[in-house]
Scaffold this motif. Structure first.
Motif, short mmCIF file in Angstrom:
data_model
loop_
_atom_site.label_atom_id
_atom_site.label_comp_id
_atom_site.label_asym_id
_atom_site.label_seq_id
_atom_site.Cartn_x
_atom_site.Cartn_y
_atom_site.Cartn_z
N LYS A 1 27.24 79.34 44.31
CA LYS A 1 25.96 79.06 43.69
C LYS A 1 26.12 77.84 42.79
CE LYS A 1 25.08 82.82 41.55
NZ LYS A 1 24.35 83.73 40.65
N THR A 2 25.19 76.92 42.91
CA THR A 2 25.21 75.74 42.06
C THR A 2 23.96 75.76 41.20
OG1 THR A 2 26.34 74.48 43.79
CG2 THR A 2 25.31 73.23 42.00
N GLN A 3 24.19 75.83 39.90
CA GLN A 3 23.04 75.81 38.99
C GLN A 3 22.56 74.37 38.85
OE1 GLN A 3 23.04 76.82 34.51
NE2 GLN A 3 22.47 78.72 35.52
N GLN A 4 21.29 74.17 39.20
CA GLN A 4 20.75 72.82 39.24
C GLN A 4 19.90 72.49 38.02
OE1 GLN A 4 18.98 73.28 43.14
NE2 GLN A 4 20.74 72.36 44.15
N THR B 1 18.15 74.31 34.24
CA THR B 1 18.01 75.45 33.32
C THR B 1 16.72 75.30 32.53
OG1 THR B 1 19.28 74.29 31.62
CG2 THR B 1 20.50 75.75 33.11
N ARG C 1 17.32 78.71 47.78
CA ARG C 1 17.08 78.42 46.37
C ARG C 1 16.71 79.71 45.66
NH1 ARG C 1 17.70 73.30 46.19
NH2 ARG C 1 17.09 72.04 48.01
N PHE D 1 16.27 79.40 35.32
CA PHE D 1 17.14 78.48 36.05
C PHE D 1 16.68 78.34 37.49
CE2 PHE D 1 19.14 82.69 36.16
CZ PHE D 1 19.18 82.92 37.51
N GLU E 1 18.85 77.73 41.06
CA GLU E 1 20.17 77.68 41.65
C GLU E 1 20.07 77.46 43.16
OE1 GLU E 1 22.77 80.58 38.73
OE2 GLU E 1 21.88 81.43 40.55
#
Length: 827
Positions: free
Chosen positions: A20-23, A25, A308, A314, A316
């Motif tokens: 998972k990439t947090q894009q 916040t 997504r 957030f 992600e």
């Protein structure tokens, strides 16, 4: 060490890894609770559409409008547009691949909104207003709607919507349904999967096929983005993952949950099931993993290469770890050339001699390692890792004697673009795969919808793409939304765009016209160099004469004719002629157009307006030639004569018309009296026919009326009598002392008609013949004795002898010829 940090948040599902990439916040404000909204996301990191869920009670918030709206946000939470809504109960929201929002209401009305708020609409029809729309499924260029009577309505193109019914569906409750996009089917048309009772039906445009399953009913059906796999989620909590052709069952997975999930979707090629606070990934061999979220609801939007996950706090991106990333950072990557190359660049930064040792260790595979690092850099969202991987690739290719750096350069350019659009202010976190599937051209179009003109220009310049549509979009937006007056706006637009290639001022002018700024539209059109682009808008603006002038100035005859057709259809005839009269080119083309189309009415009106009497008379004459009866033809000629009556230059033509009119009227009278048709005959032929029919007196009247010379009349009479074989009348004519045409024609014509006896009557009457010609004439009539007498009279011994030989000396005729000769030629 680098690999350990990079895979710190990876999760294994069987032999596969997910991350998972947090894009972003703090995406949405705290007073906007996503739990109370229906969320629809556009593909390729597109916008989010939020609509309040009517099924949930919501506390009133002070200051918030109670009027329903559809709010559009970027994935970073930036509001892009608000659409006030009072068009009926919303049943479904969806997006096209062009990032156009589709809003479907219960009565079957579909409204298509772009991010600027412009919209078009169409109706599903097929009883949607009576049965109501239950739900919809959307794909890139089309959609399918399920109606209350279980019928399915398909639309294959939003730009040219032609709703059509799919095959009839089975009776019974439809528990869930999904679609397979046309690009993924063998028939290249949409297919629908319906869960009815315990089985699934596949419906297309012509057929409804039962797949004879027994594990239903299914509360959710979901098809993978590439159309290859289908996840059937039963109400018992069992997920059945099969191929979309229903030929192979891949696996079953028991989630052991009696709570129905909120989402049954896909993360690329892997099944994903989500509840309010849990996202469940199912991998191969029935392996799975869960991501738990505390006190927040997750919304899932599937992408081609991942999913997504969106909450209030957030955004992600969940994806299967790409193969090149695994090669560099995976658990088994410590000995891979790419991983060693990454460690080598770390040693180089510490100025350690181990860097060279690492390079020597992988020297046979450096090219492969460089390519892997480049590809892995493109799959990273964190610029830190992008730079580190590209630095490793740069170090690796520096020790190679020969290396094609095109892929390295392209990746650097692509990452610059991706990092720019992933910025919070833009909010488009495209992955590398999504960027290439979307294409740079469509990416720029999406940026234009967000009015990101500077970034669009930079990307276009960076990739060497045309910039004209960017400038045109900017100018069109300015004339729509600018606060300046028309003159200032025109000056700013022209000053900014003047000299730039490919600029369409017509498109900008059209935007101004639609905004109600007609004068500005006209001014902008003056800067459009292509007449073909100016004219249609000028016609729409009712600038008819200006449109015609522009068309004439262009020199394009097709364009001029286009304008003339439009004006003729639009204007009263008098106004149309008033417009073209001052323009010779237009007048000439109208005349030519009317001739080609045979529009005599238009030509007569045109000539009347221009006082062109001769041309007008010619039209009446032409019409008279095509009339079926003499009376109508005569009336047409009378009208032509009336037009020419006041002109001294057409005396002879007027006389001819009057004579022709008289002839036609007489022919009409003759036809009525004699029950025969004389239509289309000339004066001579009319006389001929009358004589042939035996009406000599009427023929004499025609001769007198039209002053037919005696010579002509005698010729006509002779030919008619010969044609009629009226030998008695011909013999009566022979009794006349003198013939205006001589008697030789009588001899020739009667002989040709096969009557030598009557022909011989005219031999003695012929005068002015050459010596001895009467001999030949009698001979032609078969009268050798008479010919011999003529030979003797002319003392032509040679002719006499020839006749004697022809008759034969022993024959009666020969003896008579010999007797006559002996008496005349004895010595």
């Amino acid at each position: 060490m680098d690999a350990l940090h990079a895979r710190a948040d990876w999760e294994s599902v069987g032999d596969r890894w997910f991350r998972k990439t947090q894009q972003y916040t703090e995406v949405f404000d705290q007073d906007l609770d996503l739990d109370n909204y229906i969320v629809a996301g556009a593909p390729y990191a597109g916008a989010l559409a939020l609509w309040r869920d009517d099924s949930k009670l919501q506390a009133h918030q002070a200051g918030r409008s109670l009027k329903p709206t559809i709010d559009i946000y970027s994935l970073a939470g930036k509001k892009l547009r608000t659409i006030p809504w009072d068009k009926g109960h919303v049943k479904s929201l969806g997006w096209s691949e062009d990032e156009v929002l589709l809003v479907v209401t219960a009565d079957g009305s579909v409204r298509c909104y772009d991010l600027q708020g412009d919209f078009s609409s169409f109706s599903l029809g097929h009883g949607a207003d009576n049965y109501s729309v239950e739900s919809c499924r959307f794909y890139g260029s089309g959609m399918v709607a399920l109606l209350g009577n279980n019928s399915l309505v398909s639309v294959s193109s939003y730009s040219e919507p032609r709703p059509r019914l799919l095959a009839a569906t089975p009776e019974g409750k439809i528990h869930s349904w999904a679609i397979i996009e046309p690009d993924s089917t063998l028939s290249r048309s949409v297919e629908v999967l319906l869960s009815v009772d315990s089985t699934v039906y596949v419906v297309d445009s012509t057929d409804c096929e039962d797949k004879f399953l027994d594990s239903g009913p299914f509360s959710h059906i979901s098809v993978s983005p590439d159309g290859r796999y289908t996840n059937l989620y039963a109400k018992t909590g069992m997920a059945h993952v099969i191929t979309s052709d229903f030929q192979e069952k891949l696996f079953q997975h028991n989630l052991d949950s009696q709570t129905p999930p909120q989402y049954v979707e896909w993360c690329g090629q892997d099944a994903l099931i989500a509840w309010e606070d849990e996202v469940h990934i199912i991998g191969p061999k029935n392996q799975s993993s869960s991501f738990i979220y505390d006190s927040t609801r997750v919304h899932v939007i599937s992408e081609y290469d991942g999913a997504r996950l969106i909450t209030n706090d957030f955004c992600e991106f969940l994806e299967r770890v790409p193969a090149d990333t695994l090669e560099v950072f995976g658990h088994s990557s410590e000995s891979s050339p790419a991983s060693i190359l990454l460690d080598a660049v770390g040693q180089l930064e510490m100025e350690s001699p181990k860097a060279d040792d690492y390079i020597q260790l992988i020297r046979p595979n450096i090219t492969e390692a460089v390519d892997t690092c480049v590809n892995a850099a493109g799959r990273e969202f964190d610029p830190k890792w992008q730079k580190r991987l590209l630095k490793a690739a740069s170090f690796g290719k520096s020790v190679l004697d020969i290396y094609n750096s095109d892929d390295f350069v392209d990746m650097c350019e692509t990452l610059r673009i991706l990092n720019a659009i992933r910025d919070f202010n833009i909010g488009m976190p495209l992955s590398f795969e999504q960027f290439h599937r979307l294409t740079p051209e469509n990416l720029i179009q999406r940026l234009l919808q967000r009015h990101e003109y500077l970034l669009s220009l930079k990307i276009a310049g960076y990739l060497k793409l045309p910039t004209d549509r960017i400038y045109v979009h900017w100018a069109s937006s300015k004339v729509r939304n600018g606060a300046e007056d028309d003159d200032t706006t025109c000056r700013q637009v022209v000053g900014r765009l003047s000299g730039k290639p490919g600029i369409s001022f017509e498109e900008i002018a059209r935007a101004a016209y639609h905004e109600g700024r007609g004068r500005l539209a006209t001014e902008l059109l003056n800067h459009e160099p292509r007449g073909g682009r100016q004219v249609p808008l000028l016609l729409d603006m009712d600038e008819d004469e200006l449109a015609l002038d522009k068309a004439i100035d262009s020199g394009d005859s097709d364009l001029i004719l286009f304008v003339l057709y439009k004006l003729k259809k639009k204007l009263p005839l008098a106004s149309f002629f008033r417009v073209i009269n001052a323009r010779p080119t237009a007048t000439a083309l109208v005349e030519s157009m009317a001739y080609i189309e045979g529009d005599d009415s238009l030509l007569k009106d045109l000539y009347y307006q221009d006082d062109r009497r001769t041309d007008g008379a010619n039209i009446f004459i032409k019409e008279s030639l095509h009339q079926p009866d003499a009376r109508t033809a005569a009336d047409k000629l009378a009208l032509a004569a009336k037009l020419l009556a006041e002109s001294k230059e057409t005396t002879s033509e007027l006389h001819a018309l009057k004579e022709t009119t008289t002839l036609l009227r007489m022919q009409e009278s003759l036809g009525r009296d004699l029950a025969d048709s004389f239509t289309g005959l000339s004066v001579n032929k009319t006389m001929f026919k009358l004589i042939h029919l035996g009406y000599h007196g009427r023929a004499k009247k025609i001769q007198s009326e039209f002053k037919v010379p005696d010579k002509v009349a005698w010729w006509i009479r002779l030919r008619a009598l010969v044609a009629k074989r009226d030998w008695n009348e011909i013999e009566e004519m022979a009794k006349t002392k003198k013939s205006p045409i001589g008697w030789e024609p009588f001899f020739n014509l009667t002989l040709q008609a096969g009557n030598p006896r009557v022909a011989a009557i005219f031999v003695p009457k012929c005068s002015g013949l050459a010596p001895g010609e009467t001999i030949t004439m009698y001979e032609k009539c078969g009268m050798r004795v008479k010919a011999a007498e003529e030979a003797i009279r002319h003392k032509n011994v040679e002719a006499w002898e020839r006749l004697l030989e022809a008759a034969g000396r022993g024959s009666h005729e020969g003896r008579e010829i010999e007797r006559l000769g002996s008496a005349a030629f004895k010595k």
